[in-house]
Design a protein around this motif. Structure first.
Motif, PDB file in Angstrom:
ATOM      1  N   GLN A 102       0.823  -1.220   0.000  1.00 24.24           N
ATOM      2  CA  GLN A 102       0.000   0.000   0.000  1.00 24.24           C
ATOM      3  C   GLN A 102       0.858   1.271   0.000  1.00 24.24           C
ATOM      4  O   GLN A 102       0.544   2.252   0.681  1.00 24.24           O
ATOM      5  N   ILE A 103       1.920   1.270  -0.784  1.00 22.03           N
ATOM      6  CA  ILE A 103       2.781   2.457  -0.855  1.00 22.03           C
ATOM      7  C   ILE A 103       2.058   3.633  -1.516  1.00 22.03           C
ATOM      8  O   ILE A 103       2.482   4.783  -1.364  1.00 22.03           O
ATOM      9  N   ASP A 104       0.948   3.354  -2.216  1.00 24.60           N
ATOM     10  CA  ASP A 104       0.172   4.436  -2.823  1.00 24.60           C
ATOM     11  C   ASP A 104      -0.637   5.209  -1.786  1.00 24.60           C
ATOM     12  O   ASP A 104      -1.206   6.263  -2.091  1.00 24.60           O
ATOM     13  N   GLN A 105      -0.667   4.702  -0.540  1.00 21.57           N
ATOM     14  CA  GLN A 105      -1.464   5.328   0.508  1.00 21.57           C
ATOM     15  C   GLN A 105      -0.663   6.281   1.394  1.00 21.57           C
ATOM     16  O   GLN A 105      -1.212   6.856   2.340  1.00 21.57           O
ATOM     17  N   VAL A 106       0.645   6.442   1.114  1.00 19.04           N
ATOM     18  CA  VAL A 106       1.478   7.338   1.910  1.00 19.04           C
ATOM     19  C   VAL A 106       2.285   8.242   0.983  1.00 19.04           C
ATOM     20  O   VAL A 106       2.449   7.949  -0.208  1.00 19.04           O
ATOM     21  N   THR A 107       2.801   9.331   1.516  1.00 22.45           N
ATOM     22  CA  THR A 107       3.632  10.240   0.729  1.00 22.45           C
ATOM     23  C   THR A 107       5.032   9.642   0.559  1.00 22.45           C
ATOM     24  O   THR A 107       5.434   8.736   1.293  1.00 22.45           O
ATOM     25  N   SER A 108       5.773  10.159  -0.394  1.00 23.72           N
ATOM     26  CA  SER A 108       7.140   9.681  -0.637  1.00 23.72           C
ATOM     27  C   SER A 108       8.014   9.878   0.594  1.00 23.72           C
ATOM     28  O   SER A 108       8.819   9.001   0.948  1.00 23.72           O
ATOM     29  N   ASP A 109       7.848  11.034   1.271  1.00 24.04           N
ATOM     30  CA  ASP A 109       8.642  11.308   2.462  1.00 24.04           C
ATOM     31  C   ASP A 109       8.333  10.316   3.581  1.00 24.04           C
ATOM     32  O   ASP A 109       9.244   9.825   4.266  1.00 24.04           O
ATOM     33  N   ASP A 110       7.038  10.041   3.764  1.00 23.61           N
ATOM     34  CA  ASP A 110       6.649   9.085   4.810  1.00 23.61           C
ATOM     35  C   ASP A 110       7.158   7.678   4.487  1.00 23.61           C
ATOM     36  O   ASP A 110       7.575   6.936   5.387  1.00 23.61           O
ATOM     37  N   LEU A 111       7.143   7.327   3.204  1.00 26.76           N
ATOM     38  CA  LEU A 111       7.637   6.016   2.790  1.00 26.76           C
ATOM     39  C   LEU A 111       9.124   5.890   3.104  1.00 26.76           C
ATOM     40  O   LEU A 111       9.579   4.862   3.634  1.00 26.76           O
ATOM     41  N   ILE A 112       9.882   6.919   2.815  1.00 25.39           N
ATOM     42  CA  ILE A 112      11.320   6.917   3.102  1.00 25.39           C
ATOM     43  C   ILE A 112      11.567   6.754   4.600  1.00 25.39           C
ATOM     44  O   ILE A 112      12.449   5.995   5.033  1.00 25.39           O
ATOM     45  N   LYS A 113      10.778   7.479   5.416  1.00 27.74           N
ATOM     46  CA  LYS A 113      10.931   7.384   6.868  1.00 27.74           C
ATOM     47  C   LYS A 113      10.675   5.960   7.360  1.00 27.74           C
ATOM     48  O   LYS A 113      11.413   5.437   8.207  1.00 27.74           O
ATOM     49  N   VAL A 114       9.599   5.340   6.844  1.00 26.10           N
ATOM     50  CA  VAL A 114       9.264   3.981   7.276  1.00 26.10           C
ATOM     51  C   VAL A 114      10.363   3.001   6.863  1.00 26.10           C
ATOM     52  O   VAL A 114      10.787   2.149   7.660  1.00 26.10           O
ATOM     53  N   VAL A 115      10.829   3.113   5.633  1.00 26.52           N
ATOM     54  CA  VAL A 115      11.885   2.224   5.150  1.00 26.52           C
ATOM     55  C   VAL A 115      13.149   2.375   5.994  1.00 26.52           C
ATOM     56  O   VAL A 115      13.780   1.383   6.382  1.00 26.52           O
ATOM     57  N   ASN A 116      13.518   3.599   6.308  1.00 27.83           N
ATOM     58  CA  ASN A 116      14.705   3.836   7.131  1.00 27.83           C
ATOM     59  C   ASN A 116      14.543   3.244   8.531  1.00 27.83           C
ATOM     60  O   ASN A 116      15.480   2.654   9.092  1.00 27.83           O
ATOM     61  N   THR A 117      13.343   3.384   9.093  1.00 24.45           N
ATOM     62  CA  THR A 117      13.079   2.840  10.429  1.00 24.45           C
ATOM     63  C   THR A 117      13.177   1.320  10.424  1.00 24.45           C
ATOM     64  O   THR A 117      13.799   0.719  11.315  1.00 24.45           O
ATOM     65  N   ILE A 118      12.584   0.695   9.418  1.00 19.76           N
ATOM     66  CA  ILE A 118      12.601  -0.769   9.345  1.00 19.76           C
ATOM     67  C   ILE A 118      14.003  -1.272   9.033  1.00 19.76           C
ATOM     68  O   ILE A 118      14.424  -2.327   9.533  1.00 19.76           O
ATOM     69  N   ASN A 119      14.750  -0.526   8.228  1.00 25.20           N
ATOM     70  CA  ASN A 119      16.142  -0.906   7.972  1.00 25.20           C
ATOM     71  C   ASN A 119      16.942  -0.919   9.260  1.00 25.20           C
ATOM     72  O   ASN A 119      17.850  -1.748   9.440  1.00 25.20           O
ATOM     73  N   ALA A 120      16.611  -0.005  10.163  1.00 25.35           N
ATOM     74  CA  ALA A 120      17.285   0.025  11.468  1.00 25.35           C
ATOM     75  C   ALA A 120      16.856  -1.157  12.334  1.00 25.35           C
ATOM     76  O   ALA A 120      17.652  -1.704  13.104  1.00 25.35           O
ATOM     77  N   GLN A 121      15.573  -1.560  12.206  1.00 22.04           N
ATOM     78  CA  GLN A 121      15.072  -2.702  12.974  1.00 22.04           C
ATOM     79  C   GLN A 121      15.667  -4.015  12.477  1.00 22.04           C
ATOM     80  O   GLN A 121      16.025  -4.887  13.274  1.00 22.04           O
ATOM     81  N   LEU A 122      15.732  -4.162  11.149  1.00 26.17           N
ATOM     82  CA  LEU A 122      16.198  -5.407  10.539  1.00 26.17           C
ATOM     83  C   LEU A 122      17.275  -5.098   9.495  1.00 26.17           C
ATOM     84  O   LEU A 122      17.006  -5.097   8.284  1.00 26.17           O
ATOM     85  N   PRO A 123      18.480  -4.844   9.926  1.00 22.02           N
ATOM     86  CA  PRO A 123      19.555  -4.543   8.972  1.00 22.02           C
ATOM     87  C   PRO A 123      19.817  -5.718   8.025  1.00 22.02           C
ATOM     88  O   PRO A 123      19.664  -6.876   8.400  1.00 22.02           O
ATOM     89  N   ASP A 124      20.178  -5.387   6.796  1.00 25.61           N
ATOM     90  CA  ASP A 124      20.572  -6.379   5.786  1.00 25.61           C
ATOM     91  C   ASP A 124      19.416  -7.222   5.245  1.00 25.61           C
ATOM     92  O   ASP A 124      19.650  -8.165   4.485  1.00 25.61           O
ATOM     93  N   LEU A 125      18.178  -6.927   5.650  1.00 19.10           N
ATOM     94  CA  LEU A 125      17.049  -7.681   5.112  1.00 19.10           C
ATOM     95  C   LEU A 125      16.571  -7.027   3.817  1.00 19.10           C
ATOM     96  O   LEU A 125      16.455  -5.800   3.735  1.00 19.10           O
ATOM     97  N   LYS A 126      16.300  -7.832   2.812  1.00 18.39           N
ATOM     98  CA  LYS A 126      15.815  -7.318   1.535  1.00 18.39           C
ATOM     99  C   LYS A 126      14.420  -6.739   1.709  1.00 18.39           C
ATOM    100  O   LYS A 126      13.520  -7.378   2.256  1.00 18.39           O
TER     101      LYS A 126
END
Length: 283
Positions: free
Chosen positions: A154-178
């Protein structure tokens, strides 16, 4: 392999599972690997109402799996399409008794070659139940990251900035995960209305490309996983044998001690009887 040989392997794996109950899931996975056909098995799992079934239907190109705003998928179901066995699992953290989670984990640990953890990007970071699931997978096999992909829906339901924030947060939670970012609804609409722009913006083509790259590696991944599971079972069996030997040695020492105490008691009783007999002039 003949039927009798198949039965022998199945029976031996059953015996191994009984000996190593803590590794039961690994042993059942090994049994699946030994009996796997050519088709890759892709399991989609995650919290209910995060878009699992919609994603699967978009990948398959038809509405095979039920889609609803309520808890709908309560059992593991599968569908063969395009040389892939697609597996839909019950939503996590929706059944208070935990049966849905158990079924989902069983499908993930034992059936699947590729695991797609689906997360609705609108929910933000991964919650406790999702992190618990990932840790369970890692405890089972630290190499799960090689066949696990996190699908943000559902990436169409959020702004590009919010998507980047979520991706960065999850990358911090689970490093190296695709991580892949998709909109199944954009993709479905693009195909229905023949609009390439929606299809490209959906992220589904990149997701499909990544899955295809994994599919080409299935034989190698299965072989590598099988070797790991066999080696792990060997190590655990060695530990079990070591523990049993130590237990046997301890019991043997205890037995020898009891035997010595027994004969010591017998000798003591014999002496007392002899002394009593002498006092009574019986000997």
């Amino acid at each position: 392999m003949t039927l009798n040989q198949d039965q022998s392997v199945t029976e031996r794996l059953g015996e191994l599972e009984a000996m190593l109950p803590s590794s039961a899931a690994n042993i059942r996975r090994l049994s699946v690997l030994l009996d796997s056909g050519e088709k890759p098995k892709v399991a989609v799992f995650g919290k209910y109402n995060h878009g699992k079934s919609t994603l699967l239907n978009a990948m398959i190109g038809q509405e095979v799996f039920k889609v609803a705003d309520k808890r709908e998928t309560i059992s593991v179901s599968q569908f063969d399409h395009d040389d892939v066995t697609w597996i839909d699992t019950p939503g996590l953290d929706a059944d208070v008794k935990g049966e849905d989670d158990r079924r989902a984990m069983t499908a993930a640990l034992e059936r699947a070659d590729i695991l797609c953890l689906v997360h609705n990007v609108k929910a933000g970071e991964l919650d406790r139940s999702e992190m618990k699931l990932y840790r369970q997978l890692m405890r089972q096999d630290s190499n799960y990251r090689s066949k696990l992909v996190l699908v943000l829906t559902q990436i169409d339901q959020v702004t590009s900035d919010d998507l980047i924030k979520v991706v960065n947060t999850i990358n911090a939670q689970l490093p190296d995960l695709k991580i892949v970012e998709v909109s199944a609804m954009r993709y479905i609409r693009g195909n229905r209305e023949n609009k390439d722009g929606f299809i490209k913006a959906s992220g589904m083509l990149e997701f499909q490309s990544y899955l295809n790259s994994l599919k080409l590696e299935i034989s190698r991944l299965r072989k590598t996983e099988g070797k790991r599971l066999v080696q792990k079972a060997r190590v655990e069996l060695s530990e079990l044998v070591k523990d049993r030997k130590q237990e046997l040695a301890s019991k043997t020492d205890d037995l020898e001690k009891h035997v010595q105490e027994f004969w010591s008691d017998v000798e003591g009783a014999r002496k007392k009887i002899l002394e009593r007999a002498k006092k009574l002039d019986l000997v």
